[in-house]
Structure formats: structure tokens, C-alpha cells
Design a protein around this motif. Structure first.
Motif, mmCIF file in Angstrom:
data_model
loop_
_atom_site.group_PDB
_atom_site.id
_atom_site.type_symbol
_atom_site.label_atom_id
_atom_site.label_comp_id
_atom_site.label_asym_id
_atom_site.label_seq_id
_atom_site.Cartn_x
_atom_site.Cartn_y
_atom_site.Cartn_z
ATOM 1 N N PHE A 95 0.893 -1.292 -0.143
ATOM 2 C CA PHE A 95 -0.013 -0.211 -0.349
ATOM 3 C C PHE A 95 0.426 1.164 0.384
ATOM 4 O O PHE A 95 2.235 1.082 0.098
ATOM 5 C CB PHE A 95 -0.780 -0.279 1.171
ATOM 6 N N ALA A 96 0.110 2.852 -0.688
ATOM 7 C CA ALA A 96 1.310 3.624 0.193
ATOM 8 C C ALA A 96 0.037 5.133 0.680
ATOM 9 O O ALA A 96 -0.927 4.375 -0.386
ATOM 10 C CB ALA A 96 1.676 4.056 -2.120
ATOM 11 N N MET A 97 0.340 5.786 0.889
ATOM 12 C CA MET A 97 0.040 6.476 1.226
ATOM 13 C C MET A 97 0.494 7.787 2.058
ATOM 14 O O MET A 97 2.122 7.608 2.433
ATOM 15 C CB MET A 97 -0.802 6.392 2.766
ATOM 16 N N ALA A 98 0.505 8.928 1.497
ATOM 17 C CA ALA A 98 0.767 10.239 1.871
ATOM 18 C C ALA A 98 0.155 11.454 2.439
ATOM 19 O O ALA A 98 -1.078 11.013 2.303
ATOM 20 C CB ALA A 98 1.394 10.774 0.168
ATOM 21 N N ASP A 99 1.388 12.160 3.283
ATOM 22 C CA ASP A 99 0.270 13.450 3.979
ATOM 23 C C ASP A 99 -0.816 13.042 4.367
ATOM 24 O O ASP A 99 -2.332 13.231 4.333
ATOM 25 C CB ASP A 99 -0.738 14.572 2.653
ATOM 26 N N TRP A 100 -1.235 11.328 5.338
ATOM 27 C CA TRP A 100 -1.724 11.214 6.398
ATOM 28 C C TRP A 100 -1.423 11.330 7.324
ATOM 29 O O TRP A 100 -2.481 11.356 8.500
ATOM 30 C CB TRP A 100 -1.915 9.870 6.278
ATOM 31 N N GLY A 101 -0.787 12.568 7.868
ATOM 32 C CA GLY A 101 -0.555 12.893 9.551
ATOM 33 C C GLY A 101 -1.181 13.187 10.230
ATOM 34 O O GLY A 101 -1.330 13.436 11.085
ATOM 35 N N GLY A 102 -2.912 13.128 10.274
ATOM 36 C CA GLY A 102 -3.334 13.255 10.858
ATOM 37 C C GLY A 102 -3.444 14.914 11.347
ATOM 38 O O GLY A 102 -4.167 15.737 10.023
ATOM 39 N N SER A 103 -3.860 15.910 12.378
ATOM 40 C CA SER A 103 -4.479 17.423 12.518
ATOM 41 C C SER A 103 -3.920 17.667 14.107
ATOM 42 O O SER A 103 -3.695 16.675 14.726
ATOM 43 C CB SER A 103 -5.995 16.875 13.130
ATOM 44 N N SER A 107 -8.746 18.043 20.190
ATOM 45 C CA SER A 107 -10.199 17.920 20.316
ATOM 46 C C SER A 107 -10.282 17.249 19.019
ATOM 47 O O SER A 107 -11.646 15.987 19.303
ATOM 48 C CB SER A 107 -11.093 19.302 20.002
ATOM 49 N N ALA A 108 -10.079 16.704 17.906
ATOM 50 C CA ALA A 108 -10.146 16.120 16.542
ATOM 51 C C ALA A 108 -9.697 14.677 17.513
ATOM 52 O O ALA A 108 -9.751 14.087 16.463
ATOM 53 C CB ALA A 108 -10.145 16.712 15.822
ATOM 54 N N GLY A 109 -9.058 14.615 18.762
ATOM 55 C CA GLY A 109 -8.110 13.492 18.601
ATOM 56 C C GLY A 109 -6.850 13.457 17.745
ATOM 57 O O GLY A 109 -6.093 12.046 17.774
ATOM 58 N N TYR A 110 -6.052 14.330 17.421
ATOM 59 C CA TYR A 110 -5.533 14.089 16.306
ATOM 60 C C TYR A 110 -5.130 13.612 15.194
ATOM 61 O O TYR A 110 -4.275 13.252 14.652
ATOM 62 C CB TYR A 110 -3.688 14.433 17.461
ATOM 63 N N ALA A 111 -6.388 13.021 14.371
ATOM 64 C CA ALA A 111 -6.447 11.974 13.775
ATOM 65 C C ALA A 111 -7.975 13.368 12.692
ATOM 66 O O ALA A 111 -8.210 13.738 13.510
ATOM 67 C CB ALA A 111 -7.110 11.016 13.944
ATOM 68 N N ARG A 116 -8.410 8.192 9.216
ATOM 69 C CA ARG A 116 -9.293 6.829 9.852
ATOM 70 C C ARG A 116 -9.857 5.743 9.101
ATOM 71 O O ARG A 116 -9.665 5.189 8.632
ATOM 72 C CB ARG A 116 -10.595 7.599 11.219
ATOM 73 N N GLY A 117 -10.312 6.948 7.735
ATOM 74 C CA GLY A 117 -11.094 5.836 6.895
ATOM 75 C C GLY A 117 -10.408 5.182 6.523
ATOM 76 O O GLY A 117 -10.063 3.974 5.680
ATOM 77 N N PRO A 152 3.716 12.538 21.825
ATOM 78 C CA PRO A 152 2.135 12.068 22.136
ATOM 79 C C PRO A 152 2.306 11.810 20.933
ATOM 80 O O PRO A 152 0.683 11.109 20.204
ATOM 81 C CB PRO A 152 1.986 13.139 23.099
ATOM 82 N N ARG A 153 2.320 12.417 19.717
ATOM 83 C CA ARG A 153 1.949 12.408 18.740
ATOM 84 C C ARG A 153 2.415 11.301 17.877
ATOM 85 O O ARG A 153 1.416 10.876 17.173
ATOM 86 C CB ARG A 153 2.154 13.273 17.780
ATOM 87 N N LEU A 154 3.014 10.641 18.210
ATOM 88 C CA LEU A 154 3.482 9.756 18.012
ATOM 89 C C LEU A 154 2.071 8.001 18.142
ATOM 90 O O LEU A 154 1.856 7.522 16.954
ATOM 91 C CB LEU A 154 4.580 8.897 17.902
ATOM 92 N N ALA A 155 1.240 7.954 18.953
ATOM 93 C CA ALA A 155 0.468 7.445 19.836
ATOM 94 C C ALA A 155 -0.779 7.358 19.467
ATOM 95 O O ALA A 155 -1.180 6.926 18.618
ATOM 96 C CB ALA A 155 0.280 7.410 21.434
ATOM 97 N N ALA A 156 -1.138 9.443 19.050
ATOM 98 C CA ALA A 156 -2.539 9.328 19.135
ATOM 99 C C ALA A 156 -3.067 9.738 16.669
ATOM 100 O O ALA A 156 -3.238 9.380 16.989
ATOM 101 C CB ALA A 156 -2.564 10.769 19.339
ATOM 102 N N THR A 157 -1.750 10.107 16.679
ATOM 103 C CA THR A 157 -1.981 10.002 15.510
ATOM 104 C C THR A 157 -1.546 8.379 14.632
ATOM 105 O O THR A 157 -2.490 8.405 13.177
ATOM 106 C CB THR A 157 -1.634 10.818 14.663
ATOM 107 N N PHE A 158 -0.779 7.236 15.103
ATOM 108 C CA PHE A 158 -0.482 6.885 14.488
ATOM 109 C C PHE A 158 -1.172 5.411 14.799
ATOM 110 O O PHE A 158 -1.429 4.513 14.670
ATOM 111 C CB PHE A 158 1.120 6.836 14.348
ATOM 112 N N GLU A 159 -0.086 4.989 16.413
ATOM 113 C CA GLU A 159 -0.584 4.006 16.944
ATOM 114 C C GLU A 159 -2.122 3.888 17.368
ATOM 115 O O GLU A 159 -2.393 2.789 16.491
ATOM 116 C CB GLU A 159 -0.390 3.770 18.343
#
Length: 532
Positions: A95-103, A107-111, A116-117, A152-159
Motif C-alpha cells: 500500500f502507499a499513502m502520503a500526507d496522512w499525518g492527522g491533525s 479536540s479531534a484526537g489528532y486525527a 481513520r477511514g 504523544p503525537r506518535l501514539a495519537a496519530t499513528f498507534e
């Protein structure tokens, strides 16, 4: 005797058993039939090997609880998906994705909804296809990267977003490079995170790896570029919060590097020659005032030279055999009609290399859209809509030359900004297939298969080339004194941790933690090393 007949408890037990046994039998038969009839049921024989996702399916025998057999928006989406892409033991699916780094919005959970979809449908697709890996092509954490490997962004946006077992439990599943927004923060921290997270693999600024399908199937060489270090950050875009030009937020040129020569100067390989005036082969290339240029021109030239050496040796080597497909990936696009448009430095220097060495596809983001562009025999796929799309604006629709044509554009399917997308790729004996899937579960587009490379023919003249030795699949030190910098050996080749192995026993090369933010952002640092 207390009036109780000897053996009476056994008699009662027998009566109960006689009454209950038929009921239990009916329930067991029903459950077994239901499982066998489930479209998601499978067996070890039917799935075989093909990554953690395939192993998970064979172990569970069905789609995991809570995951629908078909999460796509409508039944037609799954039908089209399974028609074009299906699990195959002799294919490499990724798979390939770019510019996926949440928010940056807490208040939006950094995603974002789109991210999420993308995570949900990528997980399902990996499970169904036996996915081997995913390419995460920069702008991994909006807006300003991470502070360090414990941010913490590593967990919030990725994990907490990519939680599907087919993604979260697969060693080194996400193969990562940086984007311009990552350079607002600490790229070294993202690389050091490789040591802390088993499914995250970001060993160095740029690198290459090779995956071969089980059972002697086709192989794919993936070359990961740090395009931000090649072109620099934007000289036009301003930060929403501070109003600063983005290039002021990125690493600044060191005096020694700045004195070593300007952009496109000082290289020693043919790639450097292409970068000189008139080296664009007559293609129309606009000026590059939109980008500030590399903060380390010497380091950028080293990357250009490494790239050509890697492609050259991959197409000339005989042991192991040449890869069936070469895929190059980075953050910035070569061609695009979306918001940022083409990247002139990559048009001028990267496109000719891709054409000369028979690269099958170039994957990139930066522009928050999904597109397929064909140019001089190379397929260019934009996959930059993983956290949002740009709404369909195409300000650079007239920026492409006559040799480049748009084959497909996400804007023909949707212009909703909260609908994202990612790409599914499958390399088999029949060709390399690239499909674009939306974050709401629609198979938007499937490109024609790219033929595999001819094993007996190379597009590079090699009559006078020296013999090429077998490629060592390991990380290498970056200084010029590295043992792996000898001629004929591919440098910066890395071996992702083996599936099922104890990943802690396979240390991966990474940047040593930098003592300061300035050093952490120095990009091609002289102190970078490979761990042993």
C-alpha cells in the motif's frame, strides 16, 4: 440409607444428558455451517503465506470479530475490488499513502475522518490480500512533526488510528520517509521511533529495500527518497499560526554547505550532469522559485548520486537476479495538476533517471489529491489524500508538457475534502497493478497493469560495466569511509525485520539522538551511523 436409592444421581444425570444432547448437537451443527458458509472463512491451504495479514486470516479462519466481511460503502465496491485485486501466494501486495499525518487539533484526537477511514480500509485490504508492507510518504504528523521519539503525537496519530491487526501486528509494516512538515520538527525522533514501535520502519533519511513474493515469485525493489532534502521547503507557503514562510521553519543552510556550491552544482555522477543547464532533455520545466532549494547542497548531491548508483546496479546485477519491478517513492511529486503542481527540480533530474532505468512507477504526495499521470513510459501516482483531499481544484492543469497525460483524477469521483484515499499495489507475474481506494470504501480507479521487467534485457548499456556483486541487505554507515561504499555494492540497502521474528534481535540503522534541535534537523548528518 436415608431413603435414597443407590445410583440415583447417575440415573438423573443420564436423563438430563438424554434431553440436552440433541439441543447441543443442533447448535453445534448450525454454528459450524454458518462459519463454513461465511464469505470470509478460509483455511491454511487456501491462504498460504503472504505476510502477517495472511497468517492472521489462516489462524482465525475468518474475518476478525467486529470487522465486516466487506466494509466498503456498497456491495459493488467489494465486487470490483475482488475482481481486480485478490489474495495470491505468489504476489507482493502493498500500500502507499502520503500526507496522512492527522491533525494538530487535540479536540479531534489528532486525527481526521479521512485518515481513520484510510486506516480502516487499508487494514481490511491488507487482511484480504495478505499485505506485505505500506509506504508512508511524508507529512506524517501535521503541522510540525514531532519533538522526539516519545512525542504523544506518535501514539495519537499513528498507534491509535492504524489499529487493525493486519497493520498493527506486522513487524516493519509501515516503511517511512519524511515530508516537508516533518522537517518543521525532529525527523531524527521519527527515525528513533523505529526502536520503540515494531510496525514502524524509518531507518534513515533515504534507503532502499527489496521484497520477493513467496515461492520464487516476482521481486520489487523500492527506493525511498528524501525529496525535501533535494528541493527544500516552500518559499511561498506561510504557516497559518505564525505567518512565517515555510522555508524559515525548515533546516537552514550551514555556512560550510552553502559555500560548497549552489543547487545542482558539485555532483560527480551523471545525475549531476543532468542537473546542469540544458540537461532536461528538451522537456518543458518551469523555474523553481517556489522552493528554497536544499539546505545541504552537498548532501543533496550525495543522494542524487546514490540514487543513480542504486538504479544502475539494480538493472545490471545478476546475483541475486534483477528485480522484476522497481518502484521509487518520495514526498514531492514529479508531475501534478493539483494545488502545488509539478516539482521543477524533480522534473529536471529525477524524471530522466526513472525513464532511463525502466522504473515502473513513482509514488508521491505533497499535493492532497490522488492522480495517475503517464509520462515517457513511467507511471506517476499521487497518493497525497490520506488525511484530506484538496476539494478538486486543479490550478496547474496546464503545467504538463505534451509527453505527460493525466490518466485519472480523484476529482472525477469526489470533491469532498473529508474523503481521503490510498493506493493498493500488487506485483505478480501478470504485472504491477495500482488501484486507488477512497477512505469511504470505494474502489475509485484501477490502472492498467505495468509489465514486469525483461530478465534478459536491460535498458542500460552495460558492456563496459564492472561485475556487480550480490547486494548486502543491511543498513550502512553514511560517511565516505563505510565498508559498504565499495564499488558494486548498493549502499543504504536495509533489511526490514523478518515477519514472526523477535524484532528486538534485529537492530536497524537509525540516526543517533541529536543533542539539539538544530542537529536533529541537519538532514544528511555526518554523525549518522548504522547500529550493529
Amino acid at each position: 440409607m436415608n431413603g435414597v436409592l443407590p445410583g440415583s444421581p447417575s440415573l438423573v444425570g443420564c436423563l438430563v444428558a438424554i434431553l440436552i444432547t440433541p439441543i447441543l448437537a443442533v447448535l453445534l451443527i448450525t454454528a459450524h455451517s454458518s462459519r463454513d458458509a461465511s464469505p470470509g472463512s478460509t483455511t491454511t491451504a487456501s491462504r498460504g503465506a503472504g505476510g502477517v495479514a495472511a497468517q492472521m486470516r489462516t489462524a482465525a479462519g475468518r474475518t476478525p470479530p467486529g470487522e465486516p466481511r466487506c466494509p466498503f460503502a456498497d456491495g459493488g465496491g467489494c465486487a470490483a475490488f475482488e475482481r481486480d485485486l485478490h489474495w495470491a501466494p505468489d504476489a507482493v501486495s502493498f500500500f502507499a499513502m502520503a500526507d496522512w499525518g492527522g491533525s494538530p487539533d487535540a479536540s479531534a484526537g489528532y486525527a481526521t475522518t479521512a485518515e481513520r477511514g484510510v486506516a480502516r480500509h487499508m487494514g481490511w485490504a491488507s487482511q484480504e490480500l495478505g499485505g506485505h508492507f505500506a509506504l508512508a510518504l511524508g507529512d506524517n504528523f501535521y503541522d510540525d512533526g514531532v519533538a522526539d521519539a516519545h512525542d504523544p503525537r506518535l501514539a495519537a496519530t499513528f498507534e491509535r488510528v492504524f489499529t487493525h491487526p493486519a497493520l498493527a501486528h506486522a513487524p516493519d509494516f509501515f516503511r517511512v520517509v519524511a515530508g516537508n512538515h516533518d522537517y518543521h520538527g525532529n525527523v531524527t525522533g521519527e527515525q528513533a521511533y523505529t526502536r520503540r514501535r515494531a510496525n514502524w520502519f524509518f531507518p534513515m533519511d533515504y534507503y532502499a529495500f527489496e521484497e520477493r513474493a513467496p515461492g520464487g515469485g516476482p521481486s520489487v525493489l523500492v527506493v525511498m527518497l528524501d525529496t525535501t532534502a533535494l528541493v527544500g521547503c516552500s518559499a511561498e507557503d506561510r504557516d497559518d499560526k505564525t505567518g512565517q514562510i515555510e522555508s524559515e521553519l525548515c533546516p537552514q543552510p550551514a555556512p560550510a554547505s552553502a559555500a560548497a556550491g549552489g543547487r545542482g552544482q558539485g555532483g560527480s555522477g551523471r545525475g549531476a550532469a543532468r542537473g546542469s543547464a540544458g540537461g532536461s532533455g528538451g522537456r518543458r520545466v518551469r523555474g523553481d522559485a517556489r522552493y528554497a532549494g536544499p539546505w545541504d547542497p552537498v548532501g543533496a548531491e550525495a543522494q542524487w548520486q546514490w540514487l543513480e548508483e542504486t538504479l544502475q546496479q539494480a538493472t545490471q546485477r545478476h546475483v541475486p537476479p534483477r528485480p522484476d519491478y522497481i518502484v521509487v517513492a518520495g514526498h514531492h511529486p514529479v508531475f501534478s495538476t493539483c494545488w502545488h503542481g509539478p516539482t521543477p527540480e524533480l522534473e529536471r533530474r529525477l524524471a530522466p533517471l526513472l525513464e532511463e532505468y525502466g522504473v515502473a512507477a513513482y509514488l508521491a504526495g505533497h499535493d492532497h489529491c490522488a492522480q495517475h499521470i503517464e509520462s515517457n513510459g513511467v507511471s506517476y501516482h499521487l497518493v497525497g489524500a490520506a488525511h484530506e483531499s484538496d476539494g478538486g481544484g486543479r490550478p496547474h492543469r496546464n503545467a504538463l508538457g505534451p509527453e505527460s497525460t493525466v490518466q485519472w483524477d480523484m476529482a472525477t469521483v469526489t470533491t469532498e475534502s473529508d474523503v481521503g484515499a490510498f493506493a493498493v499495489l500488487q506485483a505478480s507475474a501478470d504485472g504491477l497493478l495500482v488501484a486507488h481506494v477512497s477512505s469511504v470504501g470505494e474502489l475509485m480507479y484501477t490502472a492498467a497493469r505495468i509489465p514486469r521487467r525483461a530478465s534478459a534485457v536491460t535498458r542500460v548499456a552495460s558492456a563496459t560495466a564492472p561485475a556487480v556483486r550480490a547486494t548486502p541487505m543491511q543498513g550502512t554507515a553514511r560517511d565516505s569511509g563505510s565498508a559498504d561504499s565499495a564499488p558494486g555494492v548498493m549502499r543504504h540497502m536495509v533489511a526490514p525485520r523478518a515477519v514472526g521474528a523477535d524484532w528486538h534481535s534485529h537492530p536497524t540503522p537509525f540516526h543517533a539522538p541529536a543533542p539539539s534541535r538544530a542537529n536533529a534537523l541537519s538532514g544528511f548528518a555526518a554523525s549518522a551511523r548504522a547500529t550493529s
